[in-house]
Write a protein that holds these residues in place. Structure first.
Motif, PDB file in Angstrom:
ATOM      1  N   GLY A  57       0.839  -1.200   0.000  1.00  0.00           N
ATOM      2  CA  GLY A  57       0.000   0.000   0.000  1.00  0.00           C
ATOM      3  C   GLY A  57       0.864   1.236   0.000  1.00  0.00           C
ATOM      4  N   PRO A  58       0.253   2.387  -0.275  1.00  0.00           N
ATOM      5  CA  PRO A  58       1.030   3.623  -0.365  1.00  0.00           C
ATOM      6  C   PRO A  58       1.555   4.083   0.995  1.00  0.00           C
ATOM      7  N   ARG A  64      16.893   9.373   1.517  1.00  0.00           N
ATOM      8  CA  ARG A  64      17.007  10.140   0.263  1.00  0.00           C
ATOM      9  C   ARG A  64      17.740   9.361  -0.819  1.00  0.00           C
ATOM     10  N   SER A  65      18.638   8.459  -0.432  1.00  0.00           N
ATOM     11  CA  SER A  65      19.491   7.778  -1.421  1.00  0.00           C
ATOM     12  C   SER A  65      18.928   6.436  -1.873  1.00  0.00           C
ATOM     13  N   ILE A  66      17.895   5.954  -1.200  1.00  0.00           N
ATOM     14  CA  ILE A  66      17.433   4.578  -1.357  1.00  0.00           C
ATOM     15  C   ILE A  66      16.966   4.256  -2.781  1.00  0.00           C
ATOM     16  N   VAL A  67      16.515   5.294  -3.503  1.00  0.00           N
ATOM     17  CA  VAL A  67      15.988   5.091  -4.851  1.00  0.00           C
ATOM     18  C   VAL A  67      16.993   4.356  -5.754  1.00  0.00           C
ATOM     19  N   ASP A 120       4.564  17.196  -1.468  1.00  0.00           N
ATOM     20  CA  ASP A 120       5.619  16.165  -1.447  1.00  0.00           C
ATOM     21  C   ASP A 120       5.013  14.778  -1.656  1.00  0.00           C
ATOM     22  N   GLN A 121       3.854  14.594  -1.057  1.00  0.00           N
ATOM     23  CA  GLN A 121       3.178  13.289  -1.168  1.00  0.00           C
ATOM     24  C   GLN A 121       2.787  12.992  -2.618  1.00  0.00           C
ATOM     25  N   LYS A 122       2.295  14.027  -3.312  1.00  0.00           N
ATOM     26  CA  LYS A 122       1.905  13.843  -4.730  1.00  0.00           C
ATOM     27  C   LYS A 122       3.108  13.422  -5.552  1.00  0.00           C
ATOM     28  N   ILE A 123       4.239  14.077  -5.296  1.00  0.00           N
ATOM     29  CA  ILE A 123       5.456  13.754  -6.050  1.00  0.00           C
ATOM     30  C   ILE A 123       5.856  12.303  -5.764  1.00  0.00           C
ATOM     31  N   GLN A 136       6.166   9.096  -8.296  1.00  0.00           N
ATOM     32  CA  GLN A 136       7.408   8.317  -8.422  1.00  0.00           C
ATOM     33  C   GLN A 136       7.138   6.837  -8.155  1.00  0.00           C
ATOM     34  N   ASP A 137       6.316   6.558  -7.151  1.00  0.00           N
ATOM     35  CA  ASP A 137       6.071   5.166  -6.760  1.00  0.00           C
ATOM     36  C   ASP A 137       5.356   4.364  -7.842  1.00  0.00           C
ATOM     37  N   VAL A 138       4.405   4.997  -8.543  1.00  0.00           N
ATOM     38  CA  VAL A 138       3.687   4.233  -9.567  1.00  0.00           C
ATOM     39  C   VAL A 138       4.408   4.237 -10.912  1.00  0.00           C
TER      40      VAL A 138
END
Ligand code: DC
Length: 222
Positions: free
Chosen positions: A7-8, A89-92, A168-171, A175-177
């Motif tokens: 879930g988000p 911040r770096s996990i991506v 921030d949540q929208k961004i 990114q997540d989807v």
């Protein structure tokens, strides 16, 4: 037996998952902590995030273990360090690396094969455990998710600009989807549970009921 929870961000996943595991007498697998562990190890050992091969070699070489709520990397307790904002911040770089994801999914399956687990993470019901005994997709409206996030920030003593939290949540959702790998997708056979206007206790009670009724109908004990 695996119960997969996806879930988000902001739907209360990690608190709910921990409490559900406790109530059912299952172990809890925090898969986000594995991505954090690899990211922390890269920072600690000076591996460059733009060097995908070196990152993969690191992910394959390190030993990641859980002991209760603690996370050990090559025998070193890194439970606090993996929550550092620099790691977040770096996990991506780690989360978007397809082969690192395969390695961590393999580890998740290996750990989960040792007992009864509630596994939390965005690909648990889709990629890691497509045959999970029960899949839950926790949701909440953007407003409620932002309120929870703002509450967490306030509790951590941070300044809160609510409009900024929403932005921030929208961004992050976008990114997540739109990730190249490990996207947040609801599995077709997941049970969607809306957490709006519900306390953590209420959500946990709903999930316990779901799990127990499924255990009863399938005749599978824990
Ligand atoms: O749940 P968390 O905040 O500790 O997760 C950390 C990051 O790892 C988050 O950006 C999502 C990512 N993650 C992932 O890509 N796949 C998972 N199974 C779990 C987490």
């Amino acid at each position: 037996m695996v119960i997969a929870i996806d879930g988000p961000a902001g739907a209360g996943k990690s608190t709910v998952t921990r409490r559900l595991a406790q109530r059912l007498g299952f172990a809890f697998l925090d898969t986000g902590a594995m991505y954090r562990a690899v990211t922390w190890a890269a920072i600690d050992r000076g591996v460059q995030f733009d060097d995908g091969d070196a990152l993969l070699a690191l992910a394959q070489a390190i030993d990641i273990r859980f002991d209760g709520e603690s996370v050990f990397v090559d025998g070193v307790d890194a439970s606090v360090q993996i929550r550092d904002p620099l790691v977040t911040r770096s996990i991506v770089h780690v989360a978007d690396h397809a082969e690192i994801r395969s390695r961590l999914v393999g580890l998740q399956r290996q750990i989960a094969s040792t007992g009864n687990f509630v596994c939390e993470g965005r690909d648990q019901g889709t990629i890691a455990f497509p045959d999970a005994f029960l899949k839950i997709f926790l949701t909440a409206s953007p407003q409620f998710r932002a309120i929870r996030r703002a509450d967490q920030m306030k509790a951590a003593g941070q300044y809160v600009d609510f409009d900024q939290v929403i932005a921030d949540q929208k961004i992050r959702d976008q990114q997540d989807v739109n990730r190249p790998v490990g996207k947040l997708v609801r599995a077709a056979d997941a049970v969607e549970v809306d957490t709006d206007n519900k306390s953590i206790d209420q959500v946990v009670a709903e999930l316990v009921q779901l799990a127990e009724s499924r255990i009863k109908t399938t005749g599978q004990g824990s």
